[in-house]
Design an enzyme around this catalytic site. Sequence first.
Site, PDB file in Angstrom:
ATOM      1  N   ASN A   8       4.050   1.375  -0.894  1.00  0.00           N
ATOM      2  CA  ASN A   8       2.983   1.334  -1.890  1.00  0.00           C
ATOM      3  C   ASN A   8       2.193   2.631  -1.732  1.00  0.00           C
ATOM      4  OD1 ASN A   8       0.829   0.831  -3.530  1.00  0.00           O
ATOM      5  ND2 ASN A   8      -0.007  -0.880  -2.337  1.00  0.00           N
ATOM      6  N   LYS A  10      -0.008   3.840  -3.552  1.00  0.00           N
ATOM      7  CA  LYS A  10      -1.377   3.698  -4.084  1.00  0.00           C
ATOM      8  C   LYS A  10      -1.729   4.939  -4.912  1.00  0.00           C
ATOM      9  CE  LYS A  10      -2.458   0.603  -0.303  1.00  0.00           C
ATOM     10  NZ  LYS A  10      -3.464  -0.054   0.515  1.00  0.00           N
ATOM     11  N   HIS A  95      -2.110  -7.250  -5.808  1.00  0.00           N
ATOM     12  CA  HIS A  95      -2.543  -6.592  -4.570  1.00  0.00           C
ATOM     13  C   HIS A  95      -4.031  -6.871  -4.357  1.00  0.00           C
ATOM     14  CE1 HIS A  95      -3.554  -3.525  -1.666  1.00  0.00           C
ATOM     15  NE2 HIS A  95      -2.268  -3.506  -1.366  1.00  0.00           N
ATOM     16  N   GLU A 168      -0.130 -10.260   3.021  1.00  0.00           N
ATOM     17  CA  GLU A 168      -0.963  -9.120   3.416  1.00  0.00           C
ATOM     18  C   GLU A 168      -2.374  -9.615   3.716  1.00  0.00           C
ATOM     19  OE1 GLU A 168       0.660  -5.147   1.951  1.00  0.00           O
ATOM     20  OE2 GLU A 168      -0.620  -5.904   0.366  1.00  0.00           O
ATOM     21  N   SER A 219      -1.224  -2.355   7.445  1.00  0.00           N
ATOM     22  CA  SER A 219      -1.239  -1.381   8.540  1.00  0.00           C
ATOM     23  C   SER A 219       0.070  -1.298   9.317  1.00  0.00           C
ATOM     24  CB  SER A 219      -2.399  -1.669   9.510  1.00  0.00           C
ATOM     25  OG  SER A 219      -3.620  -1.611   8.836  1.00  0.00           O
ATOM     26  N   GLY A 240       1.685   0.738   3.173  1.00  0.00           N
ATOM     27  CA  GLY A 240       0.791   1.574   2.367  1.00  0.00           C
ATOM     28  C   GLY A 240       0.691   2.957   2.974  1.00  0.00           C
ATOM     29  N   GLY A 241      -0.373   3.192   3.757  1.00  0.00           N
ATOM     30  CA  GLY A 241      -0.679   4.522   4.318  1.00  0.00           C
ATOM     31  C   GLY A 241       0.523   5.241   4.916  1.00  0.00           C
TER      32      GLY A 241
HETATM   33  P1  PGA Z   1      -1.581  -0.252   4.561  1.00  0.00           P
HETATM   34  O1  PGA Z   1      -1.484  -0.825   3.079  1.00  0.00           O
HETATM   35  O2  PGA Z   1      -0.172  -0.217   5.096  1.00  0.00           O
HETATM   36  O3  PGA Z   1      -2.187   1.099   4.412  1.00  0.00           O
HETATM   37  O4  PGA Z   1      -2.447  -1.199   5.323  1.00  0.00           O
HETATM   38  C1  PGA Z   1      -0.681  -1.922   2.785  1.00  0.00           C
HETATM   39  C2  PGA Z   1      -1.008  -2.370   1.383  1.00  0.00           C
HETATM   40  O5  PGA Z   1      -2.205  -2.325   1.032  1.00  0.00           O
HETATM   41  O6  PGA Z   1      -0.114  -2.746   0.614  1.00  0.00           O
END
Ligand code: PGA
Length: 258
Positions: A8, A10, A95, A168, A219, A240-241
């Site tokens: 993702n 974002k 989300h 999540e 995360s 995500g990140g």
């Molecule tokens: P993250 O994001 O891996 O940065 O925590 C996951 C998400 O929000 O889908």
Amino acid sequence: MKKLLVANLKMNIVSADQRDLYIAGIESRCSDMMACTDVVICPSTIDIYAFEKLGTCGVHIGAQDLAWKEKGAFTGETSPLRLYEYGVRYTIVGHSERRLYYGESDAMIGEKVESAIRNNITPIICVGESAEARRGDHPFEHVREQIIASVSALRSGSELTNLIFAYEPIWAISTNHTVNDPQITANDILSAKVEIMKTLTEIYDRTFASQVRILYGGSVNVENAHEVCIVPEMDGVLVGGASCDPGKFATIAQQLKN
Ligand code: PGA
């Protein structure tokens, strides 16, 4: 069956140069990644056309959201028909950032899930409890409600075979796991999977429920992916990140190898 690795991105890619660099980074690691896992990358809608070429190396393209109608006066929305035309076969729905910043309700998310299925796009439905709910007596009650609402517009259990849920927990998204942050454990993830299966079994039956793929997100990074991925019942992860760096993303793919 290979596990599923979903990126993702974002709104983290903010120029065409960054985008092209990212795509080149994925392309060069593509065959190694595909040997380990199935991959879906969800860029910003504006970049989807450029990611389409990754299809030649087996990467699936996903959207980060979609409209619940095909056409009409819906300013700012993207029709599922156009997404499909550009090769999108997966979409994130519900989300927690959409629920929080754009007021998406459980009912709207149910409509979007139905819209995705109607247009042959597999929805990746995000569910998860807040930190407050986690501290309460029934942490999964809210997740249960989210699941029930998300499938309420579907006509039959057979449509479940095209659904993916991503657990999540909101308190675990985008944290750096400092000492003050509660950390997710393999046990937390496993209990969430059991609860999701239980809820789907109540609504449909065990056969249908067992066909739904369930991912973990929150995360996931190079350091903790192994722990998350060894939960054998989990079908993959939503990142995500860490997915914004092709090198880290590819390392996570290796850790998902069965
Ligand atoms: P993250 O994001 O891996 O940065 O925590 C996951 C998400 O929000 O889908």
